[in-house]
Design a protein around this motif. Structure first.
Motif, short mmCIF file in Angstrom:
data_model
loop_
_atom_site.label_atom_id
_atom_site.label_comp_id
_atom_site.label_asym_id
_atom_site.label_seq_id
_atom_site.Cartn_x
_atom_site.Cartn_y
_atom_site.Cartn_z
N PRO A 140 0.84 -1.20 0.00
CA PRO A 140 0.00 0.00 0.00
C PRO A 140 0.88 1.26 0.00
O PRO A 140 1.79 1.39 0.82
CB PRO A 140 -0.80 -0.11 1.31
CG PRO A 140 -0.72 -1.56 1.68
CD PRO A 140 0.62 -2.00 1.21
N SER B 126 1.32 5.60 -0.22
CA SER B 126 0.66 6.82 0.22
C SER B 126 0.16 7.63 -0.97
O SER B 126 0.88 7.85 -1.94
CB SER B 126 1.64 7.68 1.02
OG SER B 126 1.12 8.98 1.17
N TYR C 251 10.13 3.43 -3.25
CA TYR C 251 9.35 2.24 -2.90
C TYR C 251 9.39 1.22 -4.03
O TYR C 251 9.58 0.03 -3.82
CB TYR C 251 7.88 2.59 -2.60
CG TYR C 251 7.66 3.65 -1.56
CD1 TYR C 251 8.47 3.74 -0.43
CD2 TYR C 251 6.62 4.58 -1.69
CE1 TYR C 251 8.26 4.72 0.53
CE2 TYR C 251 6.41 5.57 -0.73
CZ TYR C 251 7.24 5.64 0.38
OH TYR C 251 7.02 6.61 1.32
N MET D 111 2.26 -8.62 2.95
CA MET D 111 2.19 -7.17 2.83
C MET D 111 3.54 -6.54 3.17
O MET D 111 4.27 -7.04 4.01
CB MET D 111 1.12 -6.68 3.82
CG MET D 111 0.83 -5.21 3.79
SD MET D 111 -0.79 -4.83 4.51
CE MET D 111 -0.51 -5.18 6.25
N LEU E 86 4.77 -2.71 4.29
CA LEU E 86 4.41 -1.33 4.61
C LEU E 86 5.69 -0.57 4.85
O LEU E 86 6.63 -1.09 5.45
CB LEU E 86 3.56 -1.27 5.89
CG LEU E 86 2.15 -1.89 5.81
CD1 LEU E 86 1.48 -1.78 7.18
CD2 LEU E 86 1.30 -1.21 4.75
N TYR E 87 5.72 0.68 4.40
CA TYR E 87 6.93 1.49 4.57
C TYR E 87 6.87 2.33 5.85
O TYR E 87 5.83 2.90 6.17
CB TYR E 87 7.19 2.35 3.32
CG TYR E 87 7.93 1.53 2.30
CD1 TYR E 87 9.33 1.52 2.27
CD2 TYR E 87 7.25 0.68 1.44
CE1 TYR E 87 10.02 0.71 1.39
CE2 TYR E 87 7.93 -0.14 0.55
CZ TYR E 87 9.32 -0.12 0.54
OH TYR E 87 10.01 -0.95 -0.32
N HIS F 40 -2.17 3.37 4.12
CA HIS F 40 -0.83 2.82 3.86
C HIS F 40 -0.12 2.65 5.19
O HIS F 40 1.08 2.44 5.25
CB HIS F 40 -0.04 3.73 2.90
CG HIS F 40 0.21 5.10 3.44
ND1 HIS F 40 -0.78 6.06 3.46
CD2 HIS F 40 1.31 5.67 3.99
CE1 HIS F 40 -0.29 7.17 4.00
NE2 HIS F 40 0.97 6.95 4.34
N HIS F 41 -0.88 2.76 6.29
CA HIS F 41 -0.37 2.55 7.63
C HIS F 41 -1.11 1.40 8.29
O HIS F 41 -2.28 1.16 7.99
CB HIS F 41 -0.58 3.79 8.50
CG HIS F 41 0.34 4.92 8.17
ND1 HIS F 41 0.09 6.22 8.55
CD2 HIS F 41 1.51 4.94 7.48
CE1 HIS F 41 1.08 7.00 8.11
NE2 HIS F 41 1.93 6.24 7.45
N ILE F 42 -0.45 0.76 9.23
CA ILE F 42 -1.04 -0.39 9.92
C ILE F 42 -2.29 0.01 10.71
O ILE F 42 -3.25 -0.76 10.80
CB ILE F 42 0.04 -1.06 10.80
CG1 ILE F 42 -0.36 -2.49 11.10
CG2 ILE F 42 0.36 -0.27 12.05
CD1 ILE F 42 0.81 -3.41 11.22
N THR G 72 5.04 0.11 12.78
CA THR G 72 4.95 -0.62 11.51
C THR G 72 5.71 -1.95 11.64
O THR G 72 5.28 -2.98 11.11
CB THR G 72 5.62 0.23 10.38
OG1 THR G 72 5.14 1.56 10.49
CG2 THR G 72 5.28 -0.33 9.02
#
Length: 303
Positions: free
Chosen positions: A79, A81, A92, A145, A147-148, A192-194, A296
């Motif tokens: 995901p 941003s 990314y 998944m 996530l950054y 795009h965040h947990i 994250t």
């Protein structure tokens, strides 16, 4: 094998899962649509074998169907941003070797998506597969998944979650926060965040509850929804509570105060909550904010 969440929801098919852009969607719709997206992604393959797929999508019904479709096809969802700049997206894409990005409103994003050699960008509107394929069986230790992180120390780093990580987060939080089918939550956190993906979206869907997806946070919109809907759970970040306090202090709307007062659980996370916000919120709504802590890298550490 498939994720627990997908087995669970088979028994909620007729229930409303999502309210998005003024429309309501059942769990049956989510199942069907995510199966078709998975079939489209598989194309001629039997399993995506952890191929990384970027999600640059609005926070609406298509987002959840695409996320689930990637998981069902054996891919890894990344995901991204919606407010990422071109050089951030470039980082990314090259960092985890994304070959495909699924986007909504491509025209709006054309300028931002970097032109990488073999990067394919597909608009969700263009995915209209009608034929369902045989979906692969996925072991729980496989990657689900990436996530950054927010990149406080040098560039953002991609954090990998397996299917088992995701499942474990959802099931433990569903238990800790006593989610039930009767719950209803507004979702306005970035996806795009947990915090948004797991806490606001996946936990309620795991138990057959309802999520109203509202896109980006907007004080007026959230307040009008809280005053008119039957929300039971609310989770936000300190800056949002700050905006809401300002609104409440200048409001005579009884329904708005009642809307907040009758919720069974209100949480704050993603940053430290200042004691004065905590105190002020209790004065205004009678609600004791539950402060939870996560990262994250580890998901929710304290519920």
């Amino acid at each position: 094998r498939r994720m627990k969440i997908f087995k669970q929801i088979e028994s909620y098919k007729k229930r409303i899962a999502i309210e998005s852009n003024g429309k309501q969607f059942t769990y049956a719709y989510l199942i069907e649509k995510s199966d078709l997206i998975a079939s489209f992604l598989l194309n001629e393959k039997k399993d995506l074998k952890e191929e990384k797929i970027g999600l640059l999508m609005n926070a609406d019904i298509d987002y959840i169907c695409t996320l689930w479709g990637i998981w069902k096809a054996g891919g890894v969802a990344v995901p991204l941003s919606l407010s990422a700049k071109q050089d951030e997206l470039k980082h990314y894409i090259s960092d985890c070797d994304i070959k495909l990005i699924i986007s909504s409103n491509i025209d709006k994003r054309k300028q931002v998506i970097p032109k990488e050699n073999n990067l394919v960008v597909t608009d969700i509107e263009e995915i209209n597969t009608k034929e369902k394929k045989q979906l692969p069986s996925i072991k729980s230790r496989r990657k689900a998944m990436i996530l950054y992180t927010s990149g406080t120390t040098s560039k953002p780093k991609g954090v990998v979650s397996t299917h088992k990580n995701v499942e474990s987060q959802i099931t433990t939080l569903a238990k800790a926060w006593e989610w039930t089918q009767e719950d209803h939550i507004p979702l306005f956190l970035p996806l795009h965040h947990i915090h948004g993906i797991i806490n606001s979206l996946s936990c309620p869907l795991y138990v057959g509850a309802k999520v109203t997806m509202m896109g980006q946070f907007d004080t007026e919109k959230v307040c009008s929804e809280v005053a008119s809907k039957d929300f039971t759970v609310f989770t936000a970040v300190p800056t949002i509570y700050f905006s809401l306090i300002e609104k409440l202090e200048n409001s005579q709307n009884k329904k708005l105060f009642e809307g907040f007062k009758r919720m069974r659980l209100m949480m704050s996370g993603s940053a430290a909550l200042a004691p004065e916000i905590h105190k002020k919120w209790k004065e205004l709504t009678g609600q004791e904010l539950l402060e939870r802590y996560g990262m994250t890298e580890v998901g929710m550490a304290l519920s």
